[in-house]
Design a protein around this motif. Structure first.
Motif, mmCIF file in Angstrom:
data_model
loop_
_atom_site.group_PDB
_atom_site.id
_atom_site.type_symbol
_atom_site.label_atom_id
_atom_site.label_comp_id
_atom_site.label_asym_id
_atom_site.label_seq_id
_atom_site.Cartn_x
_atom_site.Cartn_y
_atom_site.Cartn_z
ATOM 1 N N ASP A 1 92.852 32.376 25.899
ATOM 2 C CA ASP A 1 93.219 33.643 26.531
ATOM 3 C C ASP A 1 92.291 34.766 26.090
ATOM 4 O O ASP A 1 91.847 35.580 26.900
ATOM 5 N N TRP A 2 91.979 34.826 24.793
ATOM 6 C CA TRP A 2 91.057 35.847 24.295
ATOM 7 C C TRP A 2 89.678 35.686 24.935
ATOM 8 O O TRP A 2 89.063 36.662 25.367
ATOM 9 N N ALA A 3 89.185 34.447 24.979
ATOM 10 C CA ALA A 3 87.864 34.215 25.569
ATOM 11 C C ALA A 3 87.867 34.568 27.052
ATOM 12 O O ALA A 3 86.894 35.098 27.582
ATOM 13 N N GLY A 4 88.966 34.258 27.742
ATOM 14 C CA GLY A 4 89.094 34.605 29.146
ATOM 15 C C GLY A 4 88.492 33.580 30.085
ATOM 16 O O GLY A 4 89.060 33.256 31.118
ATOM 17 N N VAL A 5 87.330 33.071 29.740
ATOM 18 C CA VAL A 5 86.593 32.084 30.535
ATOM 19 C C VAL A 5 85.972 31.086 29.574
ATOM 20 O O VAL A 5 85.327 31.488 28.605
ATOM 21 N N LEU A 6 86.157 29.799 29.830
ATOM 22 C CA LEU A 6 85.519 28.757 29.032
ATOM 23 C C LEU A 6 84.529 28.033 29.924
ATOM 24 O O LEU A 6 84.913 27.236 30.783
ATOM 25 N N GLN A 7 83.252 28.344 29.748
ATOM 26 C CA GLN A 7 82.239 27.750 30.620
ATOM 27 C C GLN A 7 82.066 26.271 30.320
ATOM 28 O O GLN A 7 82.040 25.846 29.160
ATOM 29 N N LEU A 8 81.928 25.484 31.376
ATOM 30 C CA LEU A 8 81.704 24.044 31.257
ATOM 31 C C LEU A 8 80.223 23.747 31.389
ATOM 32 O O LEU A 8 79.504 24.387 32.163
#
Length: 452
Positions: free
Chosen positions: A49-56
């Motif tokens: 949630d803090w990161a907001g986006v987890l790139q793959l």
């Protein structure tokens, strides 16, 4: 739009950016942990949630990139926990690429993407694309060809997924016909990397438009199924905001995750912002957040562009150490990384070996509110070894050897690796070798050499 504001120091801007991303918030002692000392589901959920986006990303020289931002924020945790949150039966994240490239996003973002899905469904193969359509060029060019050459083909792929899903792209082919590699590319602008088979183009288009989604990963290959069979009904049936409301909420989410930002960092080009938006509509949404008091115009020391501070951003010292993935939201915008941290950073995995300066898979080392070193890392799974091929200290960096040694030991244990090897040359590498050797346990030894 307001273009004035108080000036803040670059140190204050860094601190606000770090707090906005959860650094220093999730590793504090005294918080509850699951059995075995690993961070539990709640902490992993909070990190995502803090990161907001987890790139793959497919590169697996150390581990898949989406696992690393969570580790940077919480420390040791089970990667299976993130897998379950991402692709499990009670998932809380979904996979999409109109966030920050291919990425995992919170389910709350799904309704905010519906307007873009609809735009793609209506216009993805049009000659004059709407600025709302940001589908990969491989999909746009491929759909233009399929629409002309194979009318009805996409419907056949959708029917096959409906009857037999979940399926990989190759399994979704209704006829098994494959274009040969020797065939000329009908659209050279897609490049050989994106010279996809027709079934892949069709199913990625269906993915763009929200008709199918990613049910899971099989050896990291996407597995597709009907969206209504994958995502929770309450998400799919949630009220759909207007495009203007969706854009405003997307920018609100991005601003909260950045802490301090310029407009370009907030909603600019794909790969440099959380949620790329057309310039005109982005300006309107930014103006609305300023008017509401959520974005506060400021000036950041040394930054020419107008900057903005999220109204809840915290400016206080940060006690943190972390190895950052090249795709971590804190540093994926390289220009922002340079002006906030005075750290010129470019990923080297696409650079020919003779031209690499700091290594292949280089992770910046964050200590406090500074990036103090570049650590090239590799997981040699055959020998159960975490390898440090190259280590480079930043000019004027404080002593970072002991905290880096602690972080490497933590990472090795998290990845299930028994040894740490430091074939890197130079004084920092020698100091690191000595420090890890002094504090090693029989299950975590250190050597100067490792299988390359």
């Amino acid at each position: 739009m307001v273009t004035v504001g108080d000036e803040v120091s670059v140190t204050s801007a860094r601190r606000m950016a770090l707090h906005a991303q959860g650094f220093g918030e999730l590793r504090r002692s005294g918080d509850a942990r699951s059995a075995g000392g690993r961070r539990g589901v709640a902490r992993v959920r909070a990190a995502a949630d803090w990161a907001g986006v987890l790139q793959l990303d497919s590169v697996n020289v150390l581990c898949r990139s989406h696992y690393l931002p969570v580790f940077a924020r919480v420390g040791d945790y089970s990667r299976d926990t993130l897998d379950q949150l991402s692709w499990g039966p009670k998932r809380e994240l979904f996979e999409y690429f109109w966030g920050h490239k291919a990425a995992l996003l919170p389910l709350s973002v799904w309704p905010l993407m519906r307007w873009r899905m609809r735009a793609a469904q209506q216009q993805v193969w049009a000659d004059d694309l709407s600025p709302d359509v940001t589908a990969p060029w491989s999909v746009v060019a491929g759909m233009r060809r399929l629409t002309a050459e194979r009318p009805g083909y996409v419907d056949q792929v959708l029917e096959r997924v409906t009857e037999h899903g979940p399926l990989t792209a190759s399994e979704a082919s209704p006829d098994g016909v494959r274009r040969k590699r020797t065939d000329p590319d009908p659209d050279p602008t897609t490049g050989s990397m994106w010279n996809w088979q027709d079934a892949k183009i069709a199913i990625e288009y269906l993915f763009c438009t929200g008709q199918v989604t990613i049910a899971g990963r099989r050896h990291f290959e996407r597995v597709y199924d009907l969206t209504e069979r994958v995502l929770p009904a309450d998400v799919l049936n949630a009220p759909e905001p207007t495009p203007a409301e969706a854009r405003r909420e997307l920018l609100r989410t991005a601003a909260r995750g950045l802490g301090v930002t310029t407009a370009k960092e907030l909603c600019g080009a794909t790969g440099k912002s959380h949620f790329p938006l057309p310039a005109a509509t982005a300006r309107e949404a930014v103006g609305e957040l300023i008017d509401s008091g959520e974005l506060i115009p400021i000036r950041v020391e040394g930054v020419k562009q107008q900057a903005y501070r999220w109204h809840e951003a915290k400016d206080k010292p940060v006690d943190v150490r972390a190895l950052l993935s090249p795709f971590d939201p804190l540093i994926w915008n390289r220009d922002r990384t340079q002006h906030l941290f005075d750290f010129f950073y470019r990923i080297s995995i696409y650079t020919p070996a003779p031209q690499r300066i700091h290594g292949y898979y280089v992770l910046p080392f964050l200590l406090g509110d500074r990036l103090v070193a570049r650590v090239d890392l590799k997981a040699d799974r055959a020998t159960s070894t975490l390898v440090v091929p190259t280590l480079t200290a930043e000019p004027g960096a404080p002593d970072f050897i002991e905290p880096l040694a602690e972080e490497l030991r933590l990472m090795a244990g998290w990845l299930g690796l028994e040894r740490i090897a430091i074939p890197a040359a130079g004084k920092p590498a020698a100091q690191l070798t000595d420090r890890i050797r002094v504090t090693s346990t029989p299950a975590s030894t250190v050597t100067k050499d490792a299988k390359k």
